[in-house]
Design an enzyme around this catalytic site. Structure first.
Site, PDB file in Angstrom:
ATOM      1  N   GLY A  46      -0.787  -4.879  11.404  1.00  0.00           N
ATOM      2  CA  GLY A  46      -0.644  -5.546  10.116  1.00  0.00           C
ATOM      3  C   GLY A  46       0.492  -4.921   9.338  1.00  0.00           C
ATOM      4  O   GLY A  46       0.873  -3.778   9.596  1.00  0.00           O
ATOM      5  N   GLN A  51       5.465  -2.674   2.029  1.00  0.00           N
ATOM      6  CA  GLN A  51       5.871  -1.708   3.055  1.00  0.00           C
ATOM      7  C   GLN A  51       7.312  -1.910   3.515  1.00  0.00           C
ATOM      8  O   GLN A  51       7.879  -1.017   4.148  1.00  0.00           O
ATOM      9  CB  GLN A  51       4.923  -1.764   4.260  1.00  0.00           C
ATOM     10  CG  GLN A  51       3.532  -1.217   3.949  1.00  0.00           C
ATOM     11  CD  GLN A  51       2.634  -1.302   5.158  1.00  0.00           C
ATOM     12  OE1 GLN A  51       2.103  -2.362   5.472  1.00  0.00           O
ATOM     13  NE2 GLN A  51       2.473  -0.200   5.865  1.00  0.00           N
ATOM     14  N   CYS A  89      -1.851   3.630   9.535  1.00  0.00           N
ATOM     15  CA  CYS A  89      -0.988   2.859   8.640  1.00  0.00           C
ATOM     16  C   CYS A  89       0.458   3.137   9.032  1.00  0.00           C
ATOM     17  O   CYS A  89       0.828   4.293   9.255  1.00  0.00           O
ATOM     18  CB  CYS A  89      -1.236   3.288   7.196  1.00  0.00           C
ATOM     19  SG  CYS A  89      -0.174   2.446   6.002  1.00  0.00           S
ATOM     20  N   LEU A  90       1.273   2.091   9.107  1.00  0.00           N
ATOM     21  CA  LEU A  90       2.671   2.271   9.508  1.00  0.00           C
ATOM     22  C   LEU A  90       3.453   3.095   8.484  1.00  0.00           C
ATOM     23  O   LEU A  90       4.509   3.625   8.805  1.00  0.00           O
ATOM     24  CB  LEU A  90       3.345   0.907   9.712  1.00  0.00           C
ATOM     25  CG  LEU A  90       2.835   0.107  10.911  1.00  0.00           C
ATOM     26  CD1 LEU A  90       3.454  -1.287  10.912  1.00  0.00           C
ATOM     27  CD2 LEU A  90       3.129   0.809  12.231  1.00  0.00           C
ATOM     28  N   HIS A 131      -7.192  -3.531   4.559  1.00  0.00           N
ATOM     29  CA  HIS A 131      -6.091  -2.556   4.486  1.00  0.00           C
ATOM     30  C   HIS A 131      -4.834  -3.202   3.877  1.00  0.00           C
ATOM     31  O   HIS A 131      -4.198  -2.628   2.992  1.00  0.00           O
ATOM     32  CB  HIS A 131      -5.815  -2.028   5.902  1.00  0.00           C
ATOM     33  CG  HIS A 131      -4.729  -1.018   5.994  1.00  0.00           C
ATOM     34  ND1 HIS A 131      -4.962   0.307   6.319  1.00  0.00           N
ATOM     35  CD2 HIS A 131      -3.393  -1.128   5.815  1.00  0.00           C
ATOM     36  CE1 HIS A 131      -3.798   0.957   6.319  1.00  0.00           C
ATOM     37  NE2 HIS A 131      -2.826   0.111   6.032  1.00  0.00           N
ATOM     38  N   GLU A 132      -4.514  -4.408   4.343  1.00  0.00           N
ATOM     39  CA  GLU A 132      -3.280  -5.066   3.875  1.00  0.00           C
ATOM     40  C   GLU A 132      -3.421  -5.552   2.429  1.00  0.00           C
ATOM     41  O   GLU A 132      -2.479  -5.449   1.644  1.00  0.00           O
ATOM     42  CB  GLU A 132      -2.900  -6.232   4.793  1.00  0.00           C
ATOM     43  CG  GLU A 132      -2.688  -5.873   6.264  1.00  0.00           C
ATOM     44  CD  GLU A 132      -1.805  -4.662   6.485  1.00  0.00           C
ATOM     45  OE1 GLU A 132      -0.904  -4.390   5.672  1.00  0.00           O
ATOM     46  OE2 GLU A 132      -2.034  -3.935   7.474  1.00  0.00           O
ATOM     47  N   HIS A 135      -2.837  -2.749   0.164  1.00  0.00           N
ATOM     48  CA  HIS A 135      -1.404  -2.471  -0.027  1.00  0.00           C
ATOM     49  C   HIS A 135      -0.837  -3.296  -1.189  1.00  0.00           C
ATOM     50  O   HIS A 135       0.023  -2.817  -1.937  1.00  0.00           O
ATOM     51  CB  HIS A 135      -0.599  -2.825   1.233  1.00  0.00           C
ATOM     52  CG  HIS A 135      -0.469  -1.704   2.214  1.00  0.00           C
ATOM     53  ND1 HIS A 135       0.086  -0.484   1.890  1.00  0.00           N
ATOM     54  CD2 HIS A 135      -0.790  -1.610   3.531  1.00  0.00           C
ATOM     55  CE1 HIS A 135       0.087   0.307   2.954  1.00  0.00           C
ATOM     56  NE2 HIS A 135      -0.448  -0.359   3.965  1.00  0.00           N
TER      57      HIS A 135
END
Ligand SMILES: [Zn+2]
Length: 182
Positions: A46, A51, A89-90, A131-132, A135
């Site tokens: 995701g 991000q 997480c990226l 999670h997204e 963000h």
């Protein structure tokens, strides 16, 4: 392909709540494409617009071979929680920690053409939606961890090669201390 660089923890854009999308235009479709390309290249499950430095409420996902995106998401969560599931997480490369999340999520929003969509996810998909969407509110997975895990995570972040926190800038004063850091 338009792969963008992924912002890392410490970048203020990750703490800034994103604005709702108003114009479902060509630029939005380009953003969805950039997010998709960047997520697939990483690779990740995701990716949210902040991000890649864009403050709009848009995310993409690629979970269980399902690729998609959601705009202006609104979540309805189960009360049943998965306390132990590992999450990464990226924006925190290489780090995964148990992060409590609701087991099921219904995500309502829009596609890039402005059509309403309802997505239902369990387990990893539900985790991804939460999670997204976090963000987009400036919330990061470390905020969702229990205090013990968060402490471990913060220590690992400080020690991580990518982290700005690992190499603090020491400012030398030209006065007072004769140029020595205290
Ligand atoms: Zn993330």
């Amino acid at each position: 392909m338009a792969i963008q660089s992924i912002r890392l923890f410490g970048d203020p854009v990750l703490r800034t709540p994103a604005a709702p999308v108003v114009d479902f235009d060509k630029e939005l479709r380009k953003l969805v494409k950039d997010l998709t390309d960047t997520m697939m290249d990483a690779p990740g499950a995701g990716l949210a617009a902040p991000q890649i430095g864009v403050g709009l409420r848009v995310f993409t996902y690629y979970v269980d071979d399902q690729l998609g995106h959601l705009i202006n998401p609104d979540l309805d969560l189960s009360s049943e929680m998965d306390e132990e599931g590992e999450e990464g997480c990226l924006s925190f490369p290489g780090l995964t920690y148990p992060t409590p999340r609701a087991v099921r999520a219904v995500a309502k929003g829009f596609d890039m053409h402005g059509e309403p969509v309802v997505l239902e996810g369990t387990d990893l998909m539900a985790r991804c939606f939460q999670h997204e969407t976090d963000h987009l509110d400036g919330i990061l997975f470390i905020d969702r961890m229990d205090p013990k895990q968060r402490k471990l995570a913060m220590k690992a972040i400080r020690e991580a090669e990518w982290s700005g926190l690992s190499a603090p800038t020491v400012k030398f004063s030209p006065h007072a201390t004769g140029g020595k850091a205290l």
